[in-house]
Design an enzyme around this catalytic site. Sequence first.
Site, PDB file in Angstrom:
ATOM      1  N   LYS A  49     -52.684 -16.523  -6.151  1.00  0.00           N
ATOM      2  CA  LYS A  49     -53.950 -15.942  -6.597  1.00  0.00           C
ATOM      3  C   LYS A  49     -54.592 -16.958  -7.524  1.00  0.00           C
ATOM      4  O   LYS A  49     -54.272 -17.026  -8.704  1.00  0.00           O
ATOM      5  CB  LYS A  49     -53.702 -14.611  -7.315  1.00  0.00           C
ATOM      6  CG  LYS A  49     -54.906 -13.654  -7.316  1.00  0.00           C
ATOM      7  CD  LYS A  49     -56.117 -14.150  -8.069  1.00  0.00           C
ATOM      8  CE  LYS A  49     -55.936 -14.055  -9.567  1.00  0.00           C
ATOM      9  NZ  LYS A  49     -57.189 -14.492 -10.297  1.00  0.00           N
TER      10      LYS A  49
ATOM     11  N   GLU B 276     -46.605 -20.803 -18.342  1.00  0.00           N
ATOM     12  CA  GLU B 276     -47.122 -21.974 -19.063  1.00  0.00           C
ATOM     13  C   GLU B 276     -48.402 -21.513 -19.723  1.00  0.00           C
ATOM     14  O   GLU B 276     -49.407 -21.259 -19.060  1.00  0.00           O
ATOM     15  CB  GLU B 276     -47.347 -23.127 -18.086  1.00  0.00           C
ATOM     16  CG  GLU B 276     -47.430 -24.483 -18.775  1.00  0.00           C
ATOM     17  CD  GLU B 276     -48.842 -24.807 -19.229  1.00  0.00           C
ATOM     18  OE1 GLU B 276     -49.122 -24.596 -20.438  1.00  0.00           O
ATOM     19  OE2 GLU B 276     -49.643 -25.246 -18.402  1.00  0.00           O
TER      20      GLU B 276
ATOM     21  N   CYS C  22     -54.529 -27.132 -22.001  1.00  0.00           N
ATOM     22  CA  CYS C  22     -53.643 -26.331 -22.846  1.00  0.00           C
ATOM     23  C   CYS C  22     -52.934 -27.166 -23.904  1.00  0.00           C
ATOM     24  O   CYS C  22     -52.621 -26.665 -24.989  1.00  0.00           O
ATOM     25  CB  CYS C  22     -52.619 -25.604 -21.982  1.00  0.00           C
ATOM     26  SG  CYS C  22     -51.717 -26.683 -20.846  1.00  0.00           S
TER      27      CYS C  22
ATOM     28  N   GLU D 205     -56.592 -20.855 -30.105  1.00  0.00           N
ATOM     29  CA  GLU D 205     -56.852 -21.833 -29.045  1.00  0.00           C
ATOM     30  C   GLU D 205     -58.317 -21.711 -28.634  1.00  0.00           C
ATOM     31  O   GLU D 205     -58.721 -20.728 -28.019  1.00  0.00           O
ATOM     32  CB  GLU D 205     -55.934 -21.586 -27.852  1.00  0.00           C
ATOM     33  CG  GLU D 205     -56.081 -22.648 -26.776  1.00  0.00           C
ATOM     34  CD  GLU D 205     -55.141 -22.443 -25.615  1.00  0.00           C
ATOM     35  OE1 GLU D 205     -54.605 -23.443 -25.095  1.00  0.00           O
ATOM     36  OE2 GLU D 205     -54.939 -21.277 -25.205  1.00  0.00           O
TER      37      GLU D 205
END
Length: 503
Positions: free
Chosen positions: A180, A255, A289, A390
């Site tokens: 997906k 992750e 990331c 973040e």
Amino acid sequence: MSDIPTYGLHIDGQRVETGQWMEIRNPQNNVVVARVAKGGSEHIDQAVAAAKRSFESGVWSRLEPVDRSRTMAQIAAQLAEQIDTLLAAEIMANGATVRQAAGFHVGLASGHMNYFAELAARYEFERAVPPALYPTLGQSIIRREPIGVCGAITPWNFPLVLTLWKIGPAIAAGNSMVIKPDEKTPLSLLEFVRIAEECGLPPGVINVVPGVGEEAGVRLVEHSDVGKIAFTGSTAVGREIMSSAAATVKRVSLELGGKSPSILLDDADLDLAADGILFGCFLYSGQMCESGTRVLVPRSLHDEFVARLVDRAKTIKLGAIDDWETDLGPVISGAQQARIMELIRSGVDEGAKLVLGGGVPEGPEFEQGFWVEPTIFTEVTNDMRIAREEIFGPVLSVLVYDDEEEMLRIANDTIYGLAATIWSSDNERALDLSKKLQAGTVWINDHHQVNPSAPFGGFKQSGLGRELGVDCLDEYTEPKHVYLDLSGKRESRPYDLLLSHVD
């Protein structure tokens, strides 16, 4: 619609229409560049059924590893041959500049797939352990067998290569997959599966269902016939996936997010460090990331180093993503742009000093699309939102430290632990410091260097499990113990612990 390319789902080797469409928009101008069929829970069910049939048929799962390796190597070669097609599909959807995409987003794909192909041929799928001498003589064999159907939910920032980090080890081990992709960026993956099947990958081994997470993603995680979920994305969504996967006790690898520190030591090469820290934070507009979004600077070097950072950052050229001279492109969406701008405002409100950027660049080419200037804050403390959250945008926070103890406290004071960077001219000192940082990857005098032979993943809430590395197939296999009795005699076995021996 006739002038805009359309894509279907890809299930069991076939294009599947759903009657519903998702628009793919170019982030640099918000123009619709493609339409993709929208998949829902029923299409996930169809894809899982196709993957299960494929796996149980043995058409891929029972091939000799060397034969799987050969097909994967052909796929890797074609990824290099068709790089222009993949580049166009990638950048029109995720807004990466063509130069960055050629070097990272798409440029890594062929080499990384070739690495997984090599692993398929040399991975130790079966090994013997030392014979057991007691209570009877026996030989144990450890086999690593494919899980079956593996699911992957993949992100918009590196939609091709980060998906290959899941596809490569999964199919190398003999699994079938349902993927997906993020609904904003499925194009390069759909091109990939076309290439893979043209190279001989059997239909049903890889199935792609673009759709939204609340429908297609949730169903994939919950499906009882899916034995493993691999996810790359936000920590918040990772927590939800981990919780949902528990209902069927499926294996999960995650992750997730990061707030990586770039640590400047007092013996660093300042010119190298300035360029490296800007590269570490601003590459792909900070939408990575492991981006180094916090730079920790000794107080004695603060003013001089900030001046270097600002001067160099002013040379970064924003512009059209298909121009090889462009350094920095847009962010992915209007929602992401709004979130970045809100966090920039929070930095100002909480007392940080804005020394560069902080807004939308000026010019007619930036009036459409989703643009954010390279932004640098000083006078940042580690309790501010811009230092803790973040941001996923081109925002660099400069923090000051007075000694190593304070520096380590600041660097490790985060829920994340994905990566860190050390800048120093003393290798021994930097290597010693690397032992004290809570991060899955520590770069010394560089950033964003991903080696497919080395594991990638994070400490703390940056994730669970590892991708890449020599052991990456372990995440997609189950160990099976097979015991073979070598004694050959009834009296040599411990059955009399329960049953008396009868002559």
